[in-house]
Design a protein around this motif. Structure first.
Motif, PDB file in Angstrom:
ATOM      1  N   LEU A  99     -39.061 -20.446   7.841  1.00 41.11           N
ATOM      2  CA  LEU A  99     -39.911 -21.006   8.897  1.00 41.11           C
ATOM      3  C   LEU A  99     -39.301 -20.882  10.294  1.00 41.11           C
ATOM      4  N   ASN A 100     -38.140 -20.245  10.398  1.00 44.43           N
ATOM      5  CA  ASN A 100     -37.436 -20.095  11.680  1.00 44.43           C
ATOM      6  C   ASN A 100     -37.188 -21.441  12.362  1.00 44.43           C
ATOM      7  N   ILE A 101     -36.661 -22.369  11.581  1.00 45.71           N
ATOM      8  CA  ILE A 101     -36.326 -23.696  12.081  1.00 45.71           C
ATOM      9  C   ILE A 101     -34.834 -23.892  11.829  1.00 45.71           C
ATOM     10  N   SER A 102     -34.173 -24.545  12.726  1.00 45.73           N
ATOM     11  CA  SER A 102     -32.753 -24.833  12.554  1.00 45.73           C
ATOM     12  C   SER A 102     -32.537 -25.651  11.278  1.00 45.73           C
ATOM     13  N   TYR A 103     -31.538 -25.250  10.511  1.00 44.91           N
ATOM     14  CA  TYR A 103     -31.222 -25.940   9.255  1.00 44.91           C
ATOM     15  C   TYR A 103     -30.917 -27.417   9.501  1.00 44.91           C
ATOM     16  N   ASP A 104     -30.097 -27.700  10.517  1.00 40.65           N
ATOM     17  CA  ASP A 104     -29.711 -29.083  10.816  1.00 40.65           C
ATOM     18  C   ASP A 104     -30.914 -29.938  11.217  1.00 40.65           C
ATOM     19  N   LYS A 105     -31.802 -29.361  12.027  1.00 36.48           N
ATOM     20  CA  LYS A 105     -32.987 -30.113  12.458  1.00 36.48           C
ATOM     21  C   LYS A 105     -33.913 -30.402  11.282  1.00 36.48           C
ATOM     22  N   LEU A 106     -34.107 -29.402  10.430  1.00 38.87           N
ATOM     23  CA  LEU A 106     -34.981 -29.591   9.273  1.00 38.87           C
ATOM     24  C   LEU A 106     -34.388 -30.625   8.321  1.00 38.87           C
ATOM     25  N   LYS A 107     -33.102 -30.531   8.070  1.00 35.42           N
ATOM     26  CA  LYS A 107     -32.439 -31.478   7.160  1.00 35.42           C
ATOM     27  C   LYS A 107     -32.506 -32.903   7.718  1.00 35.42           C
ATOM     28  N   SER A 108     -32.248 -33.062   9.012  1.00 34.48           N
ATOM     29  CA  SER A 108     -32.308 -34.413   9.599  1.00 34.48           C
ATOM     30  C   SER A 108     -33.739 -34.942   9.577  1.00 34.48           C
ATOM     31  N   TYR A 109     -34.709 -34.061   9.793  1.00 31.38           N
ATOM     32  CA  TYR A 109     -36.105 -34.493   9.750  1.00 31.38           C
ATOM     33  C   TYR A 109     -36.474 -34.973   8.345  1.00 31.38           C
ATOM     34  N   ILE A 110     -36.046 -34.240   7.353  1.00 30.26           N
ATOM     35  CA  ILE A 110     -36.342 -34.639   5.968  1.00 30.26           C
ATOM     36  C   ILE A 110     -35.636 -35.951   5.646  1.00 30.26           C
ATOM     37  N   ASN A 111     -34.398 -36.094   6.061  1.00 31.09           N
ATOM     38  CA  ASN A 111     -33.665 -37.345   5.824  1.00 31.09           C
ATOM     39  C   ASN A 111     -34.318 -38.526   6.529  1.00 31.09           C
ATOM     40  N   LYS A 112     -34.743 -38.326   7.792  1.00 33.64           N
ATOM     41  CA  LYS A 112     -35.419 -39.408   8.522  1.00 33.64           C
ATOM     42  C   LYS A 112     -36.725 -39.782   7.833  1.00 33.64           C
ATOM     43  N   SER A 113     -37.440 -38.770   7.371  1.00 32.28           N
ATOM     44  CA  SER A 113     -38.732 -39.063   6.754  1.00 32.28           C
ATOM     45  C   SER A 113     -38.567 -39.804   5.434  1.00 32.28           C
ATOM     46  N   SER A 114     -37.426 -39.618   4.762  1.00 34.11           N
ATOM     47  CA  SER A 114     -37.220 -40.345   3.509  1.00 34.11           C
ATOM     48  C   SER A 114     -36.808 -41.789   3.770  1.00 34.11           C
ATOM     49  N   LYS A 115     -36.233 -42.061   4.935  1.00 35.09           N
ATOM     50  CA  LYS A 115     -35.728 -43.399   5.209  1.00 35.09           C
ATOM     51  C   LYS A 115     -36.710 -44.257   5.981  1.00 35.09           C
ATOM     52  N   LYS A 116     -37.399 -43.662   6.946  1.00 31.21           N
ATOM     53  CA  LYS A 116     -38.121 -44.501   7.894  1.00 31.21           C
ATOM     54  C   LYS A 116     -39.627 -44.411   7.760  1.00 31.21           C
ATOM     55  N   TYR A 117     -40.191 -43.817   8.761  1.00 30.77           N
ATOM     56  CA  TYR A 117     -41.599 -43.952   9.053  1.00 30.77           C
ATOM     57  C   TYR A 117     -42.498 -42.976   8.326  1.00 30.77           C
ATOM     58  N   LYS A 118     -42.008 -41.848   7.909  1.00 28.48           N
ATOM     59  CA  LYS A 118     -42.920 -40.809   7.473  1.00 28.48           C
ATOM     60  C   LYS A 118     -42.604 -40.361   6.063  1.00 28.48           C
TER      61      LYS A 118
END
Length: 156
Positions: free
Chosen positions: A30-49
């Motif tokens: 998807l041409n997305i930074s690995y770190d950004k994608l991983k942090s997004y997935i981690n945030k979504s599992s913990k918080k709002y989404k």
């Protein structure tokens, strides 16, 4: 890129459902930074989404169900025997030195595989045993629900 769109979430879902890639492979695809994608997935599992995490779990489940069906179909095919189509390419040279290429299609019968038959019947036996266990548990539940508790005696 702080927030991902539904489109990207759906692309992640379909990638996982199709190939079950790692997060690194998804980020490259998807041409997305690995770190950004991983942090997004981690945030979504913990918080709002939690919708993304639910989609990922659902996609993984669907991937493994599809794989299981394909494996079972291949096992059945090997258990029953099957015809396969082989293409034989021949190169012939005549007296003048001219080469001619021909393709020949040959159908080959592959007899039933003994090991596949054994594995198939073991699989059927396990399913049958699980089904019997389920029926036994349901019967016990019905019997327990139909029992009448009667206390005889005096409370002092």
């Amino acid at each position: 890129m702080n927030k991902y769109t539904k489109k990207i979430e759906n692309e992640i879902y379909y990638l996982i459902k199709k190939k079950n890639p790692t997060i690194e492979e998804i980020s490259k695809e998807l041409n997305i930074s690995y770190d950004k994608l991983k942090s997004y997935i981690n945030k979504s599992s913990k918080k709002y989404k939690k919708s993304l995490i639910k989609k990922i779990r659902k996609a993984k489940d669907e991937y493994f169900i599809d794989a299981k069906i394909k494996i079972e179909n291949a096992l059945i095919k090997k258990s029953l025997g099957y015809y396969s189509k082989d293409i034989i390419k021949e190169i012939k040279t005549d007296k003048e030195g001219n080469e001619s290429k021909t393709k020949k299609i040959v159908y080959k019968y592959n007899p039933p595989n003994e090991r596949a038959i054994i594995v198939f019947f073991e699989l059927l036996k396990k399913r049958y045993d699980k089904r019997l266990e389920y029926i036994r548990k349901k019967r016990e539940e019905r019997e327990n629900n139909n029992k009448i508790n009667i206390r005889v005696g005096f409370d002092n």
